[in-house]
Motif scaffolding. Structure first.
Motif, mmCIF file in Angstrom:
data_model
loop_
_atom_site.group_PDB
_atom_site.id
_atom_site.type_symbol
_atom_site.label_atom_id
_atom_site.label_comp_id
_atom_site.label_asym_id
_atom_site.label_seq_id
_atom_site.Cartn_x
_atom_site.Cartn_y
_atom_site.Cartn_z
ATOM 1 N N ALA A 149 -14.570 5.386 -2.344
ATOM 2 C CA ALA A 149 -14.581 5.760 -0.935
ATOM 3 C C ALA A 149 -13.946 7.121 -0.728
ATOM 4 N N VAL A 150 -14.370 7.759 0.346
ATOM 5 C CA VAL A 150 -13.757 9.019 0.735
ATOM 6 C C VAL A 150 -13.324 8.872 2.182
ATOM 7 N N VAL A 151 -12.068 9.142 2.423
ATOM 8 C CA VAL A 151 -11.546 9.057 3.777
ATOM 9 C C VAL A 151 -11.727 10.408 4.458
ATOM 10 N N ILE A 152 -12.295 10.375 5.639
ATOM 11 C CA ILE A 152 -12.492 11.607 6.389
ATOM 12 C C ILE A 152 -11.400 11.709 7.435
ATOM 13 N N LEU A 164 -7.963 6.583 -2.908
ATOM 14 C CA LEU A 164 -9.154 7.141 -2.278
ATOM 15 C C LEU A 164 -9.036 8.644 -2.101
ATOM 16 N N SER A 165 -10.158 9.324 -2.255
ATOM 17 C CA SER A 165 -10.178 10.744 -1.965
ATOM 18 C C SER A 165 -10.050 10.948 -0.469
ATOM 19 N N THR A 166 -9.549 12.081 -0.100
ATOM 20 C CA THR A 166 -9.392 12.378 1.312
ATOM 21 C C THR A 166 -9.899 13.786 1.601
ATOM 22 N N VAL A 167 -10.632 13.908 2.684
ATOM 23 C CA VAL A 167 -11.058 15.220 3.139
ATOM 24 C C VAL A 167 -10.463 15.387 4.525
ATOM 25 N N GLU A 311 -17.892 15.088 -2.100
ATOM 26 C CA GLU A 311 -16.781 14.455 -2.805
ATOM 27 C C GLU A 311 -17.142 13.023 -3.188
ATOM 28 N N LEU A 312 -17.819 12.327 -2.292
ATOM 29 C CA LEU A 312 -18.199 10.950 -2.614
ATOM 30 C C LEU A 312 -19.173 10.921 -3.793
ATOM 31 N N LEU A 313 -20.128 11.827 -3.774
ATOM 32 C CA LEU A 313 -21.071 11.883 -4.901
ATOM 33 C C LEU A 313 -20.324 12.182 -6.205
ATOM 34 N N ASP A 314 -19.358 13.078 -6.122
ATOM 35 C CA ASP A 314 -18.581 13.395 -7.319
ATOM 36 C C ASP A 314 -17.841 12.157 -7.813
ATOM 37 N N ARG A 315 -17.261 11.430 -6.880
ATOM 38 C CA ARG A 315 -16.555 10.207 -7.260
ATOM 39 C C ARG A 315 -17.503 9.238 -7.972
ATOM 40 N N VAL A 321 -10.006 11.062 -8.209
ATOM 41 C CA VAL A 321 -9.673 11.118 -6.786
ATOM 42 C C VAL A 321 -9.109 12.499 -6.449
ATOM 43 N N ARG A 322 -9.556 13.045 -5.328
ATOM 44 C CA ARG A 322 -9.033 14.348 -4.936
ATOM 45 C C ARG A 322 -8.580 14.343 -3.490
ATOM 46 N N ASP A 323 -7.870 15.393 -3.181
ATOM 47 C CA ASP A 323 -7.389 15.569 -1.832
ATOM 48 C C ASP A 323 -7.888 16.930 -1.403
ATOM 49 N N ILE A 324 -8.851 16.942 -0.502
ATOM 50 C CA ILE A 324 -9.518 18.185 -0.165
ATOM 51 C C ILE A 324 -9.204 18.629 1.243
ATOM 52 N N GLN A 325 -8.765 19.862 1.336
ATOM 53 C CA GLN A 325 -8.463 20.347 2.666
ATOM 54 C C GLN A 325 -9.596 21.218 3.173
ATOM 55 N N ALA A 326 -10.102 20.876 4.345
ATOM 56 C CA ALA A 326 -11.183 21.663 4.927
ATOM 57 C C ALA A 326 -10.589 22.916 5.556
ATOM 58 N N GLU A 327 -11.467 23.800 5.875
ATOM 59 C CA GLU A 327 -11.095 25.028 6.567
ATOM 60 C C GLU A 327 -10.250 24.716 7.808
#
Lengths: 342, 342
Positions: A149-152, A164-167, A311-315, A321-327
DNA sequence: TGACACCGCTAAACCGCATTAGTAGAACTT
DNA sequence: AAGTTCTACTAATGCGGTTTAGCGGTGTCA
């Protein structure tokens, strides 16, 4: 009413076994280049597409990810946020031929039940989680199920996002930039009309407002929560303007409430921005069509969706698991903000 | 990371064969009441849910229907219509445990390709088709594929909807009611700012405007088309107001354009409704938060979605093609319409 | 020249369920 | 007592793919 072609049909026409066809079509070794080309040609000619059920059954992926929206029905459709998000998500998914299962449910319990069912039915390979909230039961559930899962959106402060990854976008910094803008215009009394109290980003914005206001010396700053609807946005605005020491600027957590607030001001003959400044969190057509046009915090919502989907596709491909910061959202000053009156 | 329980697990624990389990769980004859109960108990206890891929593979249904939205990305998210529709659709689908595959694509060719792919992949049992248009290639495609479908919205005049069910609202009658309202207020020069030219309902509204205006003796009535965006709505409004003999009333085909139009009027100091009346086709929070609030044509959009979903499920159960008319939209008069100036 | 690895392919098993055919035993005929 | 019909179940097959095991034929190398 044509029959769906299968690999058996391809095998027959190409004069090889079904396994050879499978190898060829999936780019696996074990077939010569000549055979591979021939199989591809026949498949194309027959208009073959893999039967998703058969693929999913033989251990592979379902080729599908899920997105659940847990909001009461009446608050739906007023915000542009979700359709934008979804359209970004799909741009990425479609390019990889992954489908999106989308469902709207009443509350978070129904959402959890749905995740559980999708998992048990093996309907989805992974899910996107929106609206993270305080004491969110979903991360634990999803990781216990082993459903990627990816948390938005950022999780509530102090909570680890399990596995879980987070964006996320930096709401705190965004709130700081809004306050800096208002402070620069001379405003000292600011009120924040927030969204649903349980949501993590709501709490984050509220706490950021508090600390940032303290830092700038704006002592009247406070937040009130709503359900994001135009009705509650208007109602909150009335109460705020009727209260003691009404603010000279109001920050709304979505576009709809901001417009509703502007309308309340107009109704009462309060001039915007001469007597009251208004900022909308999230830009949309709405903010541009009102008069005066609303100063808004612009974020690239569909870009946000693209990031999350990628990110979900990558998972699913096994990435960690990654933590991605958007612009960082940026403030677009328009006519609804101006110098403090007086 | 629990393993998914299968009927084999149930069979083992209940001490019967897999077939007996399948019979019991599907309510088929061939098992005693005692065994049936025992199987159900074990299944419940194990938290078993049928693997959707396996079901779909063994000749049965995919348990899933599709909805494609073919609109350029930038016009998305400004309208509340779709989320509302989708939420209605899902209410019905969810109650029958049918999932909704949702996808946004750029244009109708991509939509056709997607329908074809979904069919070939056996991903969906049927589809909902929105935005019917003139010379629509979809009905023919879908019926040649044998994919059950329900069209939401009336097909273009003169076109038979092939073998597809249709759920529609009477746009002609609705347009007539709007014109009657305006005529009653004394308006004689009315302009209609319509949506996308290719869409069937756009053409229907345009032709209805023409005939109805002729009947009422409004000779200045005409329509202009747009892409539904706030930008084109505003632009059209400017051109209309700048033209010779500007109208005293404007009808907009969606809420966003209506608000944009009202904003253009405000910008130019044209009083609404004293100098110009405005009607929005489709109500939403938007129409209620602007000042003045906009007179709107209200329809039960999520009810529309419910009707369509129900009809699709009926079709999947073998019901014959039907033509279903939804409730007539009604006009909700608010402050944006008033007596003709002068 | 025999042992061995490699290539290109086929046969067969398997995924989880639905379904058809078959079967053992009880009950019912006549 | 033998034949027939039911009932309650099991065995086997198939859906459309993927995957593993296996198998001839050829090339390589000691």
């Amino acid at each position: 009413m044509t029959r769906r072609p299968t690999i058996k049909d391809i095998a027959r026409r190409a004069g090889v076994s079904e396994s050879a066809v499978s190898f060829a079509l999936n780019g696996r070794p074990g077939v010569s280049q000549g055979t591979r080309d021939r199989v591809h040609r026949v498949a194309e000619q027959l208009g073959w597409q893999p039967n998703s059920a058969a693929r999913a059954l033989s251990g592979e992926r379902a080729g599908c990810v899920g997105l659940v929206l847990a909001r009461p029905a009446h608050t739906l459709g007023v915000e542009s946020f979700f359709l934008q998000l979804v359209s970004g998500v799909q741009e990425v998914l479609a390019s990889r031929k992954v489908a999106l299962l989308f469902q709207v449910v009443e509350d978070i319990d129904a959402e959890c039940a749905l995740h559980r069912r999708w998992w048990a039915e093996k309907r989805v390979d992974g899910v996107l989680v929106v609206d993270p909230r305080a004491h969110d039961p979903r991360p634990a559930l999803l990781s216990s199920l082993g459903l990627p899962a990816v948390v938005i959106g950022a999780p509530a402060a102090g909570e680890e996002a399990a596995a879980l990854s987070t964006v996320w976008a930096d709401d705190s910094a965004a709130m700081a930039s809004v306050l800096a803008h208002l402070h620069g215009l001379g405003h000292r009394r600011v009120v924040h009309v927030a969204g649903l109290p349980g949501l993590a980003h709501t709490e984050r914005r509220i706490s950021s407002l508090r600390t940032e206001a303290a830092r700038l010396g704006l002592d009247g700053a406070r937040s009130v929560t709503t359900d994001y609807s135009d009705a509650e946005g208007a109602e909150a605005t009335r109460r705020i303007l009727d209260g003691p020491e009404p603010p000279t600027a109001i920050i709304y957590d979505n576009d709809v409430m901001a417009v509703a607030g502007a309308s309340v001001a107009a109704e009462r003959g309060i001039a915007v921005p001469a007597e009251l400044s208004i900022v909308a969190w999230d830009d949309s057509a709405l903010c541009r069509v009102t008069h005066p046009r609303l100063t808004a915090l612009v974020r690239d919502t569909s870009g946000f969706g693209r990031l999350a989907a990628q990110e979900l596709l990558d998972r699913l491909d096994g990435a960690p698991v990654r933590d991605i910061q958007a612009e960082l959202p940026h403030l677009e000053p328009r006519e609804s903000t101006g110098r403090r009156p007086g």
